[in-house]
Write a protein that holds these residues in place. Structure first.
Motif, PDB file in Angstrom:
ATOM      1  N   VAL A 100      75.464  20.260 -66.393  1.00 42.03           N
ATOM      2  CA  VAL A 100      74.892  21.101 -67.634  1.00 42.03           C
ATOM      3  C   VAL A 100      73.052  21.834 -66.678  1.00 42.03           C
ATOM      4  O   VAL A 100      72.491  20.527 -66.336  1.00 42.03           O
ATOM      5  CB  VAL A 100      74.548  19.814 -68.533  1.00 42.03           C
ATOM      6  N   VAL A 101      73.976  22.592 -66.109  1.00 46.60           N
ATOM      7  CA  VAL A 101      72.633  23.227 -64.875  1.00 46.60           C
ATOM      8  C   VAL A 101      71.769  24.555 -65.301  1.00 46.60           C
ATOM      9  O   VAL A 101      71.216  24.877 -64.502  1.00 46.60           O
ATOM     10  CB  VAL A 101      72.352  23.248 -63.287  1.00 46.60           C
ATOM     11  N   ASN A 102      72.374  24.724 -66.528  1.00 44.58           N
ATOM     12  CA  ASN A 102      71.961  26.008 -66.724  1.00 44.58           C
ATOM     13  C   ASN A 102      70.080  25.727 -67.268  1.00 44.58           C
ATOM     14  O   ASN A 102      69.479  26.695 -67.508  1.00 44.58           O
ATOM     15  CB  ASN A 102      72.076  26.337 -68.602  1.00 44.58           C
ATOM     16  N   HIS A 103      70.105  23.796 -67.894  1.00 49.88           N
ATOM     17  CA  HIS A 103      68.645  24.121 -68.593  1.00 49.88           C
ATOM     18  C   HIS A 103      68.536  22.457 -68.070  1.00 49.88           C
ATOM     19  O   HIS A 103      70.013  21.719 -67.737  1.00 49.88           O
ATOM     20  CB  HIS A 103      68.512  24.103 -70.019  1.00 49.88           C
ATOM     21  N   THR A 104      67.620  21.569 -68.504  1.00 49.73           N
ATOM     22  CA  THR A 104      67.257  20.103 -68.250  1.00 49.73           C
ATOM     23  C   THR A 104      66.650  19.793 -69.427  1.00 49.73           C
ATOM     24  O   THR A 104      66.302  20.909 -70.258  1.00 49.73           O
ATOM     25  CB  THR A 104      66.749  19.882 -67.217  1.00 49.73           C
ATOM     26  N   SER A 105      66.190  18.627 -69.292  1.00 44.33           N
ATOM     27  CA  SER A 105      65.845  17.774 -70.470  1.00 44.33           C
ATOM     28  C   SER A 105      64.658  17.943 -70.209  1.00 44.33           C
ATOM     29  O   SER A 105      63.742  18.573 -69.224  1.00 44.33           O
ATOM     30  CB  SER A 105      66.369  16.560 -70.028  1.00 44.33           C
ATOM     31  N   ASP A 106      63.112  18.085 -71.366  1.00 40.02           N
ATOM     32  CA  ASP A 106      61.558  18.465 -71.021  1.00 40.02           C
ATOM     33  C   ASP A 106      61.714  17.169 -70.581  1.00 40.02           C
ATOM     34  O   ASP A 106      59.749  17.239 -70.395  1.00 40.02           O
ATOM     35  CB  ASP A 106      61.400  18.788 -73.002  1.00 40.02           C
ATOM     36  N   GLU A 107      62.224  16.174 -70.432  1.00 42.49           N
ATOM     37  CA  GLU A 107      61.434  14.976 -70.114  1.00 42.49           C
ATOM     38  C   GLU A 107      62.058  14.828 -68.509  1.00 42.49           C
ATOM     39  O   GLU A 107      61.470  13.638 -68.240  1.00 42.49           O
ATOM     40  CB  GLU A 107      62.239  13.530 -70.459  1.00 42.49           C
TER      41      GLU A 107
END
Ligand code: TEU
Ligand code: CA
Length: 581
Positions: A100-107
């Motif tokens: 999942v590398v389109n986005h990360t967690s905001d943490e």
């Protein structure tokens, strides 16, 4: 056609949270999976795709990753993962990770650093933009998005454009630290990575190489078609019935996506013997020929979503609907992909995953009378096609949708957010909308795996994180393993047929009875061998006589034992396959 192990394989998807709880906390975990490997070996699958198991705050159940190289506490430890990988390999099973590398967690540490100020070296790991002052925006937009206005240092701003998140609301999160907005196509806790930044690409490729060095066997790449954003991030037309501009459509298959995947292939994938599948929301056949090209410079295959969008309804936010899709549209779409990628690419073939409702409820008939037979019927026409089949946990049991009665039963933010946005902002009638959300919700696929008829279907000794389908006393693995004509044994046979037939794996595809609204019938041909797949995907009795060349064919499989398939009649949901040498 070039042969390959990943073309001849069958993949089984596990949603770890709902598969098997080994430590009594109501949540599935890695040791639970390890304890069930023999069950998967019995089914006959070759590859296990694990939905994300990395450290995550679980805003989107693991698709919001805060550390790509540590394991989510709910699921166990890295030692547990290593044990699972070793045990799977010892049993001849491969493990595919969900990338999942389109986005990360905001943490994630990168985002925590990036958001601090506009100058830090991680700032452009993400997509930050200034908001639009109200006087820069048309009166119509000011009215349409009044609830999205933010105030910063005495001035009012709207987000940088009119894009909507897949999970409702605007696709932009506001950050007080700098007064700027960050892009999040999914939840606000899933900030999009900036793939234009070569340091981001390097971080991702280095991480992937470390996972490959651990011995994993491939990647399923989450929304990989969205990683290259369009120049200027322009406003998008707002589809009828929608509130925001369609970000998915404009971001899919972006300007540099193939360059990024070719770079990934050069720097990671080509160094290992992997299976790779791109989850390519918005992919077209032409684009799929690039992602899944046969010269191996990008990925092995992609998930396309046209066939599981045929029952969309714009009136209710597109996916929310209780209408069944038309079989004629489905047949034509699958035929387009079968013939479109033949010898130039490779298909994945699926109906079920953790984002889709259970296919036996969606396209079949989950009544007591027809649930098993229709599940086998659908499995027959899916598994006799060209491509790598994906079986989603419980699909092999004929598990069906959950009977949701109340919003409090949902756990998926997509369903919960959609209900609130469509009733509160689009003013749809809750009584009309609820059944549609209940029918298509991703939570239908996320209720616990049904192992046996003991409490909580043998999934957990505690209170499960999401309710177990009340039909578990009838529908469970233990009962089906013990019954020869169960859905489980039917899937086992379909998988075995594929393992022993180059015709099923590599043959061509010819659709018959194209306009028939109930019958899905097609031929496969390879090197003088042929098969005929005949499925009556309806509750109706139908007439059908196989073509002369198949009259003397051998029955490879049928879902109503000992029926005379040459009698010219098809019972409701009857399916069979004839083969001729
Ligand atoms: O799904 C992306 C995607 O296309 C889905 O969100 C789809 O649009 C929606 O579920 C259809 O209703 C991937 C993962 O499979 C999904 O579980 C994640 O929520 C999403 O990406 C964000 O990571
Ligand atoms: Ca657990």
């Amino acid at each position: 056609m070039k042969k390959a192990w990943w073309k001849e394989s069958v993949v089984y998807q596990i949603y770890p949270r709902s598969f098997c709880d080994s430590n009594g906390d109501g949540i599935g975990d890695l040791n639970g999976i390890t304890s069930k490997l023999d069950y998967l070996k019995e089914l006959g699958i070759d590859v296990i795709w694990l939905s994300p198991v990395y450290r995550s705050p679980n805003d989107d159940n693991g698709y919001d990753i805060s550390d790509y190289e540590d394991i989510m506490e709910d699921f166990g430890s890295m030692a547990d993962f290593d044990r699972l990988l070793k045990s799977a390999h010892e049993k001849g099973l491969k493990i595919v990770m969900d990338l999942v590398v389109n986005h990360t967690s905001d943490e994630h540490a990168w985002f925590l650093e990036s958001r601090k100020n506009a100058e830090n070296e991680k700032r452009d790991y993400y997509i930050w933009r200034k908001g639009r002052k109200l006087n820069e925006v048309s009166p119509e937009e000011r009215k349409q998005f009044a609830s999205d206005v933010v105030e910063y240092k005495g001035e009012k701003f709207l987000p940088p454009n009119n894009w909507g998140s897949f999970f409702s609301g605007p696709a932009w999160g506001f950050s007080e630290e700098t007064g700027e907005f960050y892009l999040h196509l999914f939840s606000k806790k899933q900030p999009d990575l900036n793939w234009e930044n070569e340091r981001v690409r390097k971080e991702v490729f280095d991480m992937m190489n470390r996972w490959c060095e651990k011995g994993i066997d491939g990647f399923r790449m989450d929304v990989i078609s969205l990683i290259s954003k369009p120049e200027g991030l322009p406003n998008q037309p707002i589809p009828t019935g929608a509130i925001y501009g369609d970000a998915g459509q404009i971001c899919a298959n972006g300007p540099h996506v193939h360059a990024y995947l070719k770079e990934m292939n050069r720097k990671v994938l080509s160094h290992y013997d992997l299976i790779t599948v791109g989850e390519t929301a918005g992919v077209t056949l032409e684009e799929a020929k690039k992602y899944a090209n046969s010269d191996g410079t990008e990925l092995n295959m992609v998930f396309q979503f046209e066939h599981v969008s045929l029952d969309d309804n714009p009136k209710y936010g597109f996916k929310w609907n209780t209408e069944k899709m038309s079989l004629v549209s489905l047949k034509k779409n699958l035929t387009k992909w079968q013939n479109g990628l033949y010898e130039v690419g490779w298909n994945s073939i699926f109906f079920c995953n953790h984002d889709q409702p259970r296919i036996v409820s969606r396209l079949g008939n989950d009544s007591d009378l027809y649930r098993e037979r229709s599940a086998k019927c659908i499995a027959t026409f899916l598994h006799m096609m060209q491509g790598t089949p994906y079986v989603y946990q419980g699909e092999e049991l004929g598990m069906s949708n959950y009977p949701f009665q109340d919003l409090s039963e949902f756990r998926d933010l997509e369903s919960i957010n959609a209900f609130h946005e469509l009733t509160e902002k689009a003013h749809l009638d809750p009584a009309e909308l609820f059944p549609m959300i209940a029918f298509k919700s991703r939570d239908n696929a996320r209720t616990p795996m049904q192992w046996d008829d003991s409490e909580n279907a043998g999934f957990t000794s505690a209170t499960p994180w999401i309710k177990v389908n009340p039909n578990y006393k009838k529908v469970n693995a233990k009962e089906e393993l013990a019954r020869a004509d169960s859905v489980f044994h039917y899937y086992q046979k379909l998988i075995s047929l594929r393992h022993h037939s180059g015709l099923i794996v590599y043959g061509d595809f010819r659709l018959l009875e194209e306009e028939d609204p109930n019958l899905f019938i097609y031929e496969r041909h390879l090197d003088g061998k042929a098969l005929l797949c005949v499925c009556n995907v309806s509750e109706k009795e139908r007439e059908y006589t196989p073509p002369a060349e198949f009259q003397k064919g051998q029955v490879l499989i049928q879902n109503i034992p000992d029926r005379d398939v040459r009698a010219g009649k098809l019972a409701p949901y009857e399916a069979y396959v004839l083969a001729v040498e």
